[in-house]
Every structure is written in structure tokens, then in C-alpha cells.
Motif scaffolding. Structure first.
Motif, short mmCIF file in Angstrom:
data_model
loop_
_atom_site.label_atom_id
_atom_site.label_comp_id
_atom_site.label_asym_id
_atom_site.label_seq_id
_atom_site.Cartn_x
_atom_site.Cartn_y
_atom_site.Cartn_z
N LEU A 1 53.15 8.78 -17.00
CA LEU A 1 52.94 10.20 -16.73
C LEU A 1 51.67 10.34 -15.87
N ASN A 2 51.87 10.22 -14.57
CA ASN A 2 50.74 10.29 -13.64
C ASN A 2 50.39 11.75 -13.35
N THR A 3 49.11 11.98 -13.10
CA THR A 3 48.62 13.35 -12.96
C THR A 3 47.75 13.48 -11.72
N PRO B 1 47.46 10.31 -21.51
CA PRO B 1 47.91 9.31 -20.54
C PRO B 1 46.80 8.46 -19.94
N SER B 2 45.54 8.92 -20.03
CA SER B 2 44.45 8.18 -19.39
C SER B 2 43.13 8.49 -20.08
N HIS C 1 52.21 17.85 -18.29
CA HIS C 1 53.39 17.17 -18.80
C HIS C 1 53.85 17.83 -20.11
N PRO C 2 54.98 17.41 -20.67
CA PRO C 2 55.42 17.98 -21.96
C PRO C 2 54.34 17.82 -23.02
N PRO C 3 54.25 18.78 -23.96
CA PRO C 3 53.21 18.72 -25.01
C PRO C 3 53.27 17.40 -25.77
N ARG C 4 52.11 16.87 -26.09
CA ARG C 4 52.03 15.59 -26.79
C ARG C 4 51.90 15.84 -28.29
#
Length: 397
Positions: free
Chosen positions: A307-309, A103-104, A21-24
Motif C-alpha cells: 500500500l504505497n502512499t 504501511p511505513s 487506503h482502507p481503514p486498518r
């Protein structure tokens, strides 16, 4: 340095190679007192999964941790119950705290491991009371491979497993393994002479130690074995690392019984300690071998922020990662990667040959502690069915 502005940390964590995903962004707070730090953490830190870093007065990253609730975990450092040697000494040295949400919880675990390997913060790898340092069990170093320990996994080994914990326990284990498999344990400076090597004069090569006479080494330094003979023992040692060979357990157990029967109690006690160390290693190797055999699938992980992965787990290791497709266009764009995933999972994986071999123990531990999570996994060939099912759920909601 009374305070550090948000979004302006003094130390960058660096690129997250397992984040599709986009950088956090990173947030940071700073202060000269624990009270100041605690107040800012309470005000600004969210209750979501993530990783955090402790920085000292010079901006050096001294500790990295993870949590499924960042705010709760960081506030625990300031509690009176955390004034023990570890938590108390870390927070006393801290002048700034930074965090990066994930995200998790699974993503946080992977990111923490990545950061510790990349930056080696001193409180993660040394100086923490009651903390056992991780070591890797290695089989390698030509021309006569043998078992040895390493704080970091070398790249030029026949086989590497770990991490294991307890350097003293692991040292006893490798001493026993080298003796059972009759592998050398001498310095790389030792000269080796295999029996098939040609020489102009008939020289009597003297062994570098007493182990040849004690029959606990094949003696590659004294031309007492051929290279092929030695390699057969290395192959047997590899099978132990694969979890298929319990010869060392049996050999040391019999040695302990013989010593006890002869009333050689000190020798029996020493053999017992070695046996306990080998049993620990063998149990962990069996767990890792099971993960290699059974853990090949796509593991979908939902993010608290949507933001699922999808993680490709191959041979027990994280092999690749992708953002879960939300639309038909997303799915079409992901097709080339999915074709690659199907091709990868059709072939077997050798030990440590994946892009992220260090994730094996983490993955094995995660699914052992969260057994229900395995029910959510699916095979790469079932991706289309999975995408359609998830699309229907989104449409209904």
C-alpha cells in the motif's frame, strides 16, 4: 478482564485522516499479569510498522507509541532493562495493549502524532520521568500581542511555532523575547490605552508594572505608544519566528558582556541562561524556516504491504495524501486531486495555514534524519513521468 479478544479493542483510535487506503483494523490483547501480556504479544503481534496503545484496568488509553517493528518494541517493555521509571511504570499500569499496523515508519510517525493530539494520553503528556513536555511558542492575544507559551497551539494567534521542549528553558526565552521586543507580558485583565485613543478628560494612565520605567515595554497600558508603534514591534517579533531576525541573540549577548565587565556576575549568569535558551529557540526556528522554504514536493512512501502512499508536502507541512496509482484507471481517477496539488504548490504558504500545521516539525526532523529520502521526492508537475516509470517497474516485475 483476563483477555481481550482480537479485533475487539476496548478503546478505538478513531479515524486516520492521513490514511488514503482502507481503514486498518486494531488488534488487542489483555491480561492481569505482565507474563500473560508478554506471551500474547509474542504470539500475536507482527514485526511490521505501526502504533500501539497501553490501556489500564478501566480501559483508559494511558500511553501511545510507534515503532517500525511493533513486536520488538512491545516486547522491549517486558525486558529487565526496561524496568526503569518510565517503561516500568507504564507497563505496571497496563492491563491491555492494542496496536494498529501502518504501511511505513513515516505513516506510523504521523499516526502517533495524530493520536497524542487527539487523546492526550496521560503518560504521553504528564507524569513520565525524564520526559520534557512539549510547548508551543505563541505570539498573540489582542489588543497588544506578546510572546507566551501554550501546551496546545491556540487558533487565534498572530504566529505559532513548535513544539519546543523544556518549559523552564522556554519560559526564560519568552521573558527575554518580550523584553527585547518591548512587548507587554501582563494579564489579559489589564486595561490598555494606546496614545491615539481619544478621551474626554486628560487622564494620566498609570502603567501596570515597572517595565515601562525600565524601558523593556512600550507601555500600551499607559498610552505611552500608539497602536502602530506597538504593531511595528510585533512585526519584528514575527521576523524572529521566521528565522530572519537575530536581534534578541545580539541584545542578550551584549547585556551579558556588559554585566561581566562591571563584575555583576549574577546578572551575567542570568543573561547567559537566557542566551542559551534563545539560541536553542533560534536554532530550531532556523530549521523550521528551512523546511518551509525548501520542502514542497510529493513524497512517495512504499508500504511493506504494497500500500504505497503519496504525501503532498507543502511549505514543510503535510498538506494532503493519496494512494499511489497502480493502473491507468487509478491515475485518471487521481487527476482532479493532482490538479489541485499543482495549484496549491504554486502559491506560497503562510505560517500555520495548511490543513496539518502541526506536522511541520515532524517533517523537518524526518528529512534531517533521513537525508537520502529527499532524493525520492518529485514535483507535482512531474507526476505523469513518475507514474509511467513506476508502471514500467511493476510491469517488468
Amino acid at each position: 478482564m483476563e483477555a481481550i479478544l482480537r479485533d475487539q479493542p476496548t478503546f478505538g483510535f478513531g479515524v486516520d485522516s492521513l490514511n488514503p487506503h482502507p481503514p486498518r483494523g486494531i488488534e488487542a490483547v489483555g491480561g492481569k499479569t505482565k507474563e500473560s501480556l508478554r506471551g500474547q504479544v509474542m504470539q500475536l503481534c507482527p514485526r511490521v510498522p505501526g502504533v500501539y496503545g497501553m490501556l489500564n484496568r478501566t480501559g483508559e488509553l494511558i500511553y501511545v507509541g510507534k515503532s517500525k517493528s511493533l513486536r520488538s518494541r512491545l516486547l522491549s517493555y517486558f525486558a529487565d532493562s526496561s524496568s526503569d521509571e518510565k517503561g516500568g511504570r507504564i507497563i505496571e499500569s497496563t492491563r491491555a495493549i492494542q496496536w494498529e499496523t501502518q504501511p511505513s515508519e513515516f505513516a506510523s510517525l504521523l499516526r502517533e502524532q495524530q493520536l497524542i493530539r487527539r487523546h492526550s494520553p496521560r503518560w504521553n503528556v504528564q507524569g513520565v520521568p525524564k520526559r520534557q513536555r512539549p510547548v508551543y511558542l505563541c505570539l498573540g492575544r489582542l489588543p497588544a500581542p506578546y510572546f507566551f507559551l501554550s501546551a496546545k497551539a491556540p487558533a487565534d494567534c498572530v504566529a505559532i511555532e513548535g513544539p519546543f521542549y523544556g518549559a523552564g528553558r522556554m519560559q526564560r526565552a519568552i521573558d527575554g523575547l518580550n523584553k527585547v521586543f518591548r512587548l507587554r507580558d501582563c494579564s489579559q485583565k489589564q486595561l490598555f490605552h494606546f496614545a491615539e485613543q481619544l478621551q474626554l478628560f486628560d487622564l494620566d494612565h498609570r502603567p501596570g508594572c515597572l517595565r515601562l520605567e525600565l524601558d523593556t515595554c512600550l507601555g500600551p497600558c499607559a498610552a505611552a505608544c500608539t497602536h502602530e508603534d506597538y504593531q511595528l514591534q510585533v512585526s519584528a517579533a514575527e521576523s524572529f519566528l521566521d528565522g530572519f531576525n537575530d536581534e534578541p541573540i545580539i541584545a542578550i549577548s551584549e547585556q551579558m558582556k556588559r554585566a561581566a565587565a562591571k563584575q555583576q556576575y549574577e546578572l551575567a549568569a542570568s543573561a547567559r541562561r537566557t542566551l542559551q535558551s534563545l539560541e536553542y529557540v533560534h536554532r530550531k526556528l532556523a530549521i523550521l524556516a528551512k523546511a518551509r522554504r525548501e520542502y514542497t514536493f510529493i513524497y512517495p512512501v512504499n508500504g511493506y504491504d504494497g500500500l504505497n502512499t503519496w504525501y503532498l508536502i507543502h511549505g514543510g507541512e503535510v498538506a494532503d495524501v493519496a494512494a499511489e496509482p497502480r493502473t491507468e484507471a487509478d491515475y485518471e481517477g487521481l487527476k482532479p486531486k493532482l490538479r489541485q496539488w499543482r495549484a496549491v504548490t504554486k502559491s506560497s504558504i503562510d505560517r500555520g495555514h495548511g490543513p496539518f500545521p502541526h506536522t511541520l516539525a515532524l517533517v523537518a526532523s524526518w528529512f534531517r534524519r533521513n537525508r537520502d529520502e529527499k532524493r525520492r521526492t518529485f514535483a507535482p508537475e512531474n507526476v505523469r513521468r513518475r507514474f509511467r516509470a513506476s508502471s514500467l517497474i511493476v510491469a517488468r516485475s
